[in-house]
Scaffold this motif. Structure first.
Motif, short mmCIF file in Angstrom:
data_model
loop_
_atom_site.label_atom_id
_atom_site.label_comp_id
_atom_site.label_asym_id
_atom_site.label_seq_id
_atom_site.Cartn_x
_atom_site.Cartn_y
_atom_site.Cartn_z
N ALA A 1 -10.28 5.15 10.91
CA ALA A 1 -10.68 6.00 9.79
C ALA A 1 -11.43 7.24 10.30
N LEU A 2 -12.31 7.06 11.27
CA LEU A 2 -13.06 8.18 11.83
C LEU A 2 -12.11 9.15 12.53
N ALA A 3 -11.17 8.62 13.30
CA ALA A 3 -10.21 9.48 13.99
C ALA A 3 -9.39 10.28 12.99
N GLY A 4 -8.97 9.64 11.92
CA GLY A 4 -8.21 10.35 10.89
C GLY A 4 -9.02 11.44 10.23
N ALA A 5 -10.28 11.14 9.95
CA ALA A 5 -11.15 12.13 9.32
C ALA A 5 -11.41 13.31 10.26
N LEU A 6 -11.61 13.03 11.55
CA LEU A 6 -11.81 14.11 12.53
C LEU A 6 -10.56 14.98 12.65
N ALA A 7 -9.39 14.34 12.61
CA ALA A 7 -8.13 15.09 12.72
C ALA A 7 -7.95 16.06 11.56
N GLU A 8 -8.51 15.73 10.41
CA GLU A 8 -8.34 16.57 9.23
C GLU A 8 -9.35 17.70 9.14
N LEU A 9 -10.39 17.68 9.97
CA LEU A 9 -11.36 18.78 9.97
C LEU A 9 -10.74 20.01 10.61
N SER A 10 -11.18 21.17 10.18
CA SER A 10 -10.74 22.39 10.86
C SER A 10 -11.31 22.37 12.27
#
Length: 194
Positions: free
Chosen positions: A128-137
């Motif tokens: 979940a953290l990796a996915g959230a980081l991937a979605e940040l600019s």
């Protein structure tokens, strides 16, 4: 007879000394290469990290005469250089986070109970953290990771990225807000009481 205690030169003093004695610059490498390697390794993986750390120090060495010697701490300068190099790999970084999101959660190994619980929670939260980081600019991610993983202050992040401190605050606030929205109550560092 005891040798006199040695004093540790500040980064600014090492850089100044390297103007006439290039070997003095090696002190910065010794001091910060591990820190930079860990930062890049977390973002892109260990494969490109070694090359980017080496390239960072080559660039820093070439630009050392332009370093503002009024700053005794060269970490922000070095993190600024390496962050620009990492930005060239933004596709690799985003792909790494997406792959981590899809990766199965690893089984835990036996260790003391607190470490096991903490490790299981961290591994369960990793996708979940990796996915959230991937979605940040990329800009928001740079600020967040320099602050959270590299332990730079707001002022140091601003210096590293060449942006105003207010921009650091707004980007960090935006990144935190987006992560909270994506992760909800997930906290990889929290250990549940049983």
């Amino acid at each position: 007879m005891k040798a006199p205690p040695t004093t540790r030169l500040g980064d600014d003093e090492l850089i100044r000394a390297s103007h006439t004695d290039p070997e003095a610059f090696a002190g910065l490498f010794d001091r910060y290469s591990g820190m930079l390697y860990r930062h890049v390794s977390r973002r892109l993986g260990p494969e490109p990290a070694e090359d980017l750390v080496g390239e960072t120090f080559l660039i820093a060495f070439a630009r050392r005469k332009h370093y503002d010697l009024s700053y005794p701490d060269a970490r922000p300068w070095l993190f600024g250089i390496i962050t620009k190099l990492v930005s060239r790999h933004h596709r690799t970084e985003a792909a790494r986070y997406r792959a981590m999101r899809r990766a199965p959660v690893e089984a835990s190994v036996e260790s003391p109970a607190g470490q096991v619980a903490e490790g299981v929670t961290a591994r369960a939260t990793r996708p979940a953290l990796a996915g959230a980081l991937a979605e940040l600019s990329a800009r928001d991610r740079d600020v967040l990771l320099l602050y959270a993983w590299s332990d730079l202050s707001y002022e140091e992040v601003a210096r590293a990225l060449g942006i105003p401190i207010g921009t650091v605050r707004s980007r960090l606030n935006r990144a935190r807000r987006k992560l909270r929205a994506k992760l909800g109550d997930l906290n990889p560092m929290r250990v549940e009481e049983t």
